[in-house]
Design a protein around this motif. Structure first.
Motif, PDB file in Angstrom:
ATOM      1  N   ASN A 102       0.612  -7.694  -9.815  1.00  0.00           N
ATOM      2  CA  ASN A 102       0.664  -6.866 -11.010  1.00  0.00           C
ATOM      3  C   ASN A 102      -0.320  -5.703 -10.959  1.00  0.00           C
ATOM      4  O   ASN A 102      -0.052  -4.628 -11.481  1.00  0.00           O
ATOM      5  N   GLU A 103      -1.474  -5.934 -10.342  1.00  0.00           N
ATOM      6  CA  GLU A 103      -2.499  -4.889 -10.285  1.00  0.00           C
ATOM      7  C   GLU A 103      -2.831  -4.436  -8.869  1.00  0.00           C
ATOM      8  O   GLU A 103      -3.744  -3.643  -8.680  1.00  0.00           O
ATOM      9  N   SER A 104      -2.100  -4.927  -7.887  1.00  0.00           N
ATOM     10  CA  SER A 104      -2.384  -4.565  -6.491  1.00  0.00           C
ATOM     11  C   SER A 104      -1.269  -3.713  -5.884  1.00  0.00           C
ATOM     12  O   SER A 104      -1.188  -3.597  -4.666  1.00  0.00           O
ATOM     13  N   GLU A 105      -0.440  -3.139  -6.727  1.00  0.00           N
ATOM     14  CA  GLU A 105       0.705  -2.398  -6.199  1.00  0.00           C
ATOM     15  C   GLU A 105       0.272  -1.243  -5.299  1.00  0.00           C
ATOM     16  O   GLU A 105       0.925  -0.951  -4.291  1.00  0.00           O
ATOM     17  N   HIS A 106      -0.834  -0.599  -5.626  1.00  0.00           N
ATOM     18  CA  HIS A 106      -1.309   0.508  -4.801  1.00  0.00           C
ATOM     19  C   HIS A 106      -1.582   0.062  -3.366  1.00  0.00           C
ATOM     20  O   HIS A 106      -1.404   0.831  -2.416  1.00  0.00           O
ATOM     21  N   LEU A 107      -1.995  -1.199  -3.189  1.00  0.00           N
ATOM     22  CA  LEU A 107      -2.244  -1.721  -1.844  1.00  0.00           C
ATOM     23  C   LEU A 107      -0.942  -1.866  -1.064  1.00  0.00           C
ATOM     24  O   LEU A 107      -0.910  -1.651   0.147  1.00  0.00           O
ATOM     25  N   LEU A 108       0.132  -2.230  -1.758  1.00  0.00           N
ATOM     26  CA  LEU A 108       1.441  -2.358  -1.095  1.00  0.00           C
ATOM     27  C   LEU A 108       1.935  -1.002  -0.604  1.00  0.00           C
ATOM     28  O   LEU A 108       2.456  -0.884   0.509  1.00  0.00           O
ATOM     29  N   TYR A 109       1.775   0.019  -1.442  1.00  0.00           N
ATOM     30  CA  TYR A 109       2.161   1.379  -1.022  1.00  0.00           C
ATOM     31  C   TYR A 109       1.335   1.815   0.188  1.00  0.00           C
ATOM     32  O   TYR A 109       1.857   2.354   1.159  1.00  0.00           O
ATOM     33  N   TRP A 119      -0.371  -0.053   2.372  1.00  0.00           N
ATOM     34  CA  TRP A 119      -0.097  -0.882   3.544  1.00  0.00           C
ATOM     35  C   TRP A 119       1.151  -0.382   4.265  1.00  0.00           C
ATOM     36  O   TRP A 119       1.158  -0.186   5.481  1.00  0.00           O
ATOM     37  N   ARG A 120       2.214  -0.142   3.498  1.00  0.00           N
ATOM     38  CA  ARG A 120       3.461   0.344   4.114  1.00  0.00           C
ATOM     39  C   ARG A 120       3.248   1.721   4.746  1.00  0.00           C
ATOM     40  O   ARG A 120       3.699   1.984   5.855  1.00  0.00           O
ATOM     41  N   ALA A 121       2.541   2.604   4.041  1.00  0.00           N
ATOM     42  CA  ALA A 121       2.298   3.953   4.572  1.00  0.00           C
ATOM     43  C   ALA A 121       1.498   3.886   5.877  1.00  0.00           C
ATOM     44  O   ALA A 121       1.806   4.594   6.845  1.00  0.00           O
ATOM     45  N   ASP A 122       0.480   3.027   5.924  1.00  0.00           N
ATOM     46  CA  ASP A 122      -0.339   2.891   7.128  1.00  0.00           C
ATOM     47  C   ASP A 122       0.470   2.360   8.306  1.00  0.00           C
ATOM     48  O   ASP A 122       0.326   2.825   9.437  1.00  0.00           O
ATOM     49  N   VAL A 123       1.309   1.370   8.041  1.00  0.00           N
ATOM     50  CA  VAL A 123       2.138   0.782   9.107  1.00  0.00           C
ATOM     51  C   VAL A 123       3.154   1.797   9.621  1.00  0.00           C
ATOM     52  O   VAL A 123       3.316   1.993  10.833  1.00  0.00           O
ATOM     53  N   GLU A 124       3.845   2.475   8.691  1.00  0.00           N
ATOM     54  CA  GLU A 124       4.880   3.432   9.097  1.00  0.00           C
ATOM     55  C   GLU A 124       4.289   4.670   9.765  1.00  0.00           C
ATOM     56  O   GLU A 124       4.947   5.294  10.607  1.00  0.00           O
ATOM     57  N   ALA A 125       3.051   5.026   9.427  1.00  0.00           N
ATOM     58  CA  ALA A 125       2.387   6.168  10.064  1.00  0.00           C
ATOM     59  C   ALA A 125       2.130   5.913  11.551  1.00  0.00           C
ATOM     60  O   ALA A 125       1.952   6.841  12.333  1.00  0.00           O
ATOM     61  N   GLN A 126       2.140   4.634  11.936  1.00  0.00           N
ATOM     62  CA  GLN A 126       1.934   4.276  13.336  1.00  0.00           C
ATOM     63  C   GLN A 126       3.259   4.104  14.080  1.00  0.00           C
ATOM     64  O   GLN A 126       3.290   3.620  15.214  1.00  0.00           O
ATOM     65  N   CYS A 163       5.734   2.139  13.149  1.00  0.00           N
ATOM     66  CA  CYS A 163       6.239   0.768  13.027  1.00  0.00           C
ATOM     67  C   CYS A 163       7.046   0.623  11.740  1.00  0.00           C
ATOM     68  O   CYS A 163       6.929   1.444  10.828  1.00  0.00           O
ATOM     69  N   GLU A 164       7.850  -0.415  11.691  1.00  0.00           N
ATOM     70  CA  GLU A 164       8.619  -0.703  10.472  1.00  0.00           C
ATOM     71  C   GLU A 164       7.931  -1.827   9.715  1.00  0.00           C
ATOM     72  O   GLU A 164       7.497  -2.807  10.304  1.00  0.00           O
ATOM     73  N   MET A 165       7.825  -1.649   8.417  1.00  0.00           N
ATOM     74  CA  MET A 165       7.202  -2.664   7.564  1.00  0.00           C
ATOM     75  C   MET A 165       8.313  -3.478   6.903  1.00  0.00           C
ATOM     76  O   MET A 165       9.217  -2.915   6.289  1.00  0.00           O
ATOM     77  N   ILE A 166       8.252  -4.779   7.045  1.00  0.00           N
ATOM     78  CA  ILE A 166       9.215  -5.657   6.376  1.00  0.00           C
ATOM     79  C   ILE A 166       8.428  -6.636   5.525  1.00  0.00           C
ATOM     80  O   ILE A 166       7.768  -7.537   6.041  1.00  0.00           O
ATOM     81  N   ASN A 167       8.467  -6.439   4.208  1.00  0.00           N
ATOM     82  CA  ASN A 167       7.826  -7.368   3.276  1.00  0.00           C
ATOM     83  C   ASN A 167       8.839  -8.432   2.884  1.00  0.00           C
ATOM     84  O   ASN A 167       9.966  -8.114   2.497  1.00  0.00           O
ATOM     85  N   LEU A 186       9.535  -6.560  -6.979  1.00  0.00           N
ATOM     86  CA  LEU A 186      10.444  -7.002  -5.916  1.00  0.00           C
ATOM     87  C   LEU A 186      11.305  -5.849  -5.427  1.00  0.00           C
ATOM     88  O   LEU A 186      11.459  -5.632  -4.220  1.00  0.00           O
ATOM     89  N   HIS A 187      11.906  -5.101  -6.362  1.00  0.00           N
ATOM     90  CA  HIS A 187      12.794  -3.994  -6.006  1.00  0.00           C
ATOM     91  C   HIS A 187      12.071  -2.926  -5.190  1.00  0.00           C
ATOM     92  O   HIS A 187      12.621  -2.389  -4.237  1.00  0.00           O
ATOM     93  N   ARG A 188      10.848  -2.627  -5.570  1.00  0.00           N
ATOM     94  CA  ARG A 188      10.110  -1.538  -4.917  1.00  0.00           C
ATOM     95  C   ARG A 188       9.544  -1.898  -3.557  1.00  0.00           C
ATOM     96  O   ARG A 188       9.438  -1.046  -2.687  1.00  0.00           O
ATOM     97  N   HIS A 189       9.138  -3.154  -3.401  1.00  0.00           N
ATOM     98  CA  HIS A 189       8.287  -3.456  -2.250  1.00  0.00           C
ATOM     99  C   HIS A 189       8.781  -4.536  -1.297  1.00  0.00           C
ATOM    100  O   HIS A 189       8.224  -4.684  -0.217  1.00  0.00           O
ATOM    101  N   PHE A 190       9.796  -5.295  -1.664  1.00  0.00           N
ATOM    102  CA  PHE A 190      10.196  -6.415  -0.811  1.00  0.00           C
ATOM    103  C   PHE A 190      11.570  -6.184  -0.203  1.00  0.00           C
ATOM    104  O   PHE A 190      12.522  -5.841  -0.887  1.00  0.00           O
TER     105      PHE A 190
END
Length: 198
Positions: free
Chosen positions: A11-18, A20-27, A29-33, A119-123
């Motif tokens: 609920n309050e860690s959504e910024h970390l999900l964004y 994390w995905r940005a950091d992985v994709e910048a390298q 790689c594909e991020m699969i949550n 769920l819709h946004r991040h998984f």
């Protein structure tokens, strides 16, 4: 990576999900949550195996769910996903001090809507108690080979419940939003009861 227990509170860690995905994709790689939810009643009943180790009783165990906020010794499927179960964070706008379950005192409808939004946004892979589907989808997407995993975390004793105890748990889970949340996930991700909407 595996996020569990004292880690994120969605609920309050959504910024970390964004991030994390940005950091992985910048390298490159594909991020699969992925997430595999459990049936709320099954989950709540199975947690009775730790009642004694938490110095509680079967009668006391679900009582905290009578109130919309406040954390018990365990977390329901919905509360665990949104808030985790540990009061390890503090916000000046929390209604009941150190944050645990439902720190903003929102309605069950708001909780369910927020969980679905996350769920819709991040998984990318979402299943409910279906290990085979989870495994086959993940292996298909990643190209990983199947590795036989030992079956752990198994409770080999019997758990006993009266009809009244099961009914009480079911009512509290409904009041908390868990049943609505998992029913909607089943519908959206697994076409559960979709014929009713055609």
């Amino acid at each position: 990576a595996h996020s569990h227990v004292t880690s994120t509170y969605m609920n309050e860690s959504e910024h970390l999900l964004y991030k994390w995905r940005a950091d992985v994709e910048a390298q490159g790689c594909e991020m699969i949550n992925t997430i595999m939810l459990r049936d709320p009643l099954n989950h709540a009943m199975s947690l009775h195996k730790i009642v004694k180790s938490k110095n509680s009783t079967q009668e006391e165990w679900p009582k905290y769910l009578n109130e919309p906020t406040g954390t018990g010794l365990w977390g329901t499927v919905l509360d665990f996903f949104l808030y985790n179960i540990h009061g390890n964070r503090n916000g000046t706008d929390y209604h009941n001090g150190v944050g645990g379950r439902n720190p903003y005192n929102v309605t069950k409808e708001e909780k369910v809507a927020r969980a679905l939004e996350l769920l819709h946004r991040h998984f990318d892979i979402v299943t409910v108690a279906d290990h085979a589907m989870f495994q086959s989808t993940l292996l298909n997407w990643t190209g990983w080979r199947n590795i036989k995993m030992p079956h752990g975390n198994v409770y080999k004793k019997d758990l006993h419940f009266t009809k009244k105890e099961v009914e009480t748990l079911q009512k509290l889970l409904h009041k908390n939003g868990d049943l609505d949340f998992v029913d909607q996930v089943k519908y959206e991700y697994h076409d559960h009861l979709s014929y009713l909407h055609n």
